[in-house]
Design a protein around this motif. Structure first.
Motif, PDB file in Angstrom:
ATOM      1  N   ALA A  24      15.805  28.641  -4.415  1.00 28.20           N
ATOM      2  CA  ALA A  24      14.631  29.175  -4.626  1.00 28.20           C
ATOM      3  C   ALA A  24      14.109  30.172  -3.365  1.00 28.20           C
ATOM      4  CB  ALA A  24      13.483  28.445  -4.694  1.00 28.20           C
ATOM      5  N   LEU A  54       9.468  23.772  -7.444  1.00 27.55           N
ATOM      6  CA  LEU A  54       9.402  25.365  -7.562  1.00 27.55           C
ATOM      7  C   LEU A  54       7.914  25.642  -7.095  1.00 27.55           C
ATOM      8  CD1 LEU A  54      11.293  26.081 -10.823  1.00 27.55           C
ATOM      9  CD2 LEU A  54      12.062  26.470  -8.522  1.00 27.55           C
ATOM     10  N   ARG A  59       7.672  29.449  -6.149  1.00 26.73           N
ATOM     11  CA  ARG A  59       8.287  30.105  -7.324  1.00 26.73           C
ATOM     12  C   ARG A  59       8.046  29.889  -8.637  1.00 26.73           C
ATOM     13  NH1 ARG A  59      13.018  32.594  -5.892  1.00 26.73           N
ATOM     14  NH2 ARG A  59      12.599  33.564  -7.790  1.00 26.73           N
ATOM     15  N   ASP A  61       7.377  31.669 -10.678  1.00 19.66           N
ATOM     16  CA  ASP A  61       8.116  32.740 -11.502  1.00 19.66           C
ATOM     17  C   ASP A  61       9.422  32.243 -12.056  1.00 19.66           C
ATOM     18  OD1 ASP A  61      10.122  34.581  -9.587  1.00 19.66           O
ATOM     19  OD2 ASP A  61       8.985  33.022  -8.560  1.00 19.66           O
ATOM     20  N   VAL A  62       9.923  31.279 -11.728  1.00 13.47           N
ATOM     21  CA  VAL A  62      11.096  30.904 -12.203  1.00 13.47           C
ATOM     22  C   VAL A  62      11.047  30.077 -13.422  1.00 13.47           C
ATOM     23  CG1 VAL A  62      13.473  29.654 -11.784  1.00 13.47           C
ATOM     24  CG2 VAL A  62      12.264  30.749  -9.964  1.00 13.47           C
TER      25      VAL A  62
END
Ligand code: RIB
Ligand code: CA
Length: 324
Positions: A24, A54, A59, A61-62
């Motif tokens: 990430a 995450l 992150r 967005d993942v």
């Protein structure tokens, strides 16, 4: 260096969490999606742990896909005695605010693999868990599976085992899935590499490294310190392996890992050897007329040696925020 599109398949787990942080946060990696499978912990814990990592890494967005709850045939057997009762070092982390992608893991994998292939950037898929999701992906979306750029899996071992005297946990947990995936790679011409136990235990992080992380005081460094120190306490040793994270690091430091392209089969029937990755290290340049088995169709780039300190340092620099 263009960023490498990757997808991780995880059973988060302490070392899966270490791998997720590297995937990430490293600027040379483009983490497109994560798919979850039951393994180290039950699926629901794996999903929650994955979202927690995450979120800590910033992150959100993942996309995270929810996959198989249990192996194809085997009864589910977790490894919470290794990874903690919550599956991720019992750090008391808050419930994540992130939620999984509405698509199933298989549909998420299909969309991400197809989109990357259509853009001329085939994705590298990195299974770090029992390969149940990838086996189902090969059966349900074979055309998409064929468009995977490369598959680098943590699993198996040429000379070393852990789950039994013969087998490594991820392959032992779902041997049929591992056999299906290796067969599908051979059928579709997908390059496959095996980051197995022969190198898995070499990249070590020490107590002193952990103290350095704690001194930073960032959420990522605190999480990394908590993960590693849990394994220090659990195994009462001064160095804890970053485990699955080494398979991700292999993408960034290919010259730090020595591989050899070898035939590999998965034992499915042995009473004491079920789940063994049978790595054929013979000098088969000669004739094999008298070998009733012949060469395994799956030719796998097997990791046989690694520069452990260099790989561990890459992980540490990334979670310290020193890269990029
Ligand atoms: O044998 C090691 C593997 O089993 C790692 O992926 C670890 O996370 C566990 O799943
Ligand atoms: Ca794992």
């Amino acid at each position: 260096m263009p960023r490498l599109p990757i997808v991780l398949d995880v059973d988060t787990g302490v070392d899966d969490a270490c791998a997720l942080l590297l995937a990430a946060l490293h600027p040379d990696l483009d983490l497109r999606a994560v798919s979850c499978v039951g393994g180290n912990a039950p699926l629901d814990d794996v999903v929650r742990n994955t979202l927690r990592v995450l979120e800590t890494a910033g992150r959100g967005d993942v996309p995270v896909g929810v996959g198989a709850r249990r192996p194809l045939l085997e009864d589910p057997v977790d490894a919470r005695h290794v990874h903690g009762s919550d599956g991720m070092a019992d750090l008391g982390m808050p419930v994540p605010t992130l939620t999984p992608d509405p698509r199933s893991a298989l549909d998420l994998l299909r969309d991400v693999v197809e989109d990357a292939a259509a853009a001329g950037e085939p994705v590298t898929v990195v299974p770090l868990a029992p390969m149940t999701n990838l086996a189902l992906f090969a059966r349900v979306h074979p055309d998409a599976f064929a468009r995977i750029g490369r598959l680098v899996f943590m699993g198996g071992g040429a000379q070393i085992s852990n789950a039994t005297a013969a087998a490594e946990f991820n392959v032992f947990h779902d041997p049929e899935a591992a056999a299906i995936v290796l067969d599908a790679c051979a059928t579709h011409g997908v390059e496959v590499a095996m980051y197995g136990l022969d190198v898995f235990y070499d990249p070590l992080v020490t107590d002193a490294d952990v103290e350095g992380l704690r001194a930073l005081g960032t959420p990522v460094a605190d999480l990394a310190a908590g993960l590693i120190s849990y394994h220090h306490r659990r195994f009462a040793n001064a160095g804890a392996t970053i485990g699955d994270a080494g398979a991700v690091a292999m993408l960034l430091l290919p010259d730090a890992v020595t591989t050899e392209r070898l035939p590999v089969r998965v034992e499915l029937t042995g009473s004491w050897t079920r789940g063994r990755t049978v790595v054929d290290t013979r000098d088969w340049s000669g004739h094999l007329d008298h070998d009733p088995h012949g060469l395994a169709p799956a030719q796998v780039h097997v990791a046989l040696a690694i520069d452990g300190p260099r790989v561990a340092e890459l992980w540490l620099r990334t979670v310290r925020g020193e890269v990029g």
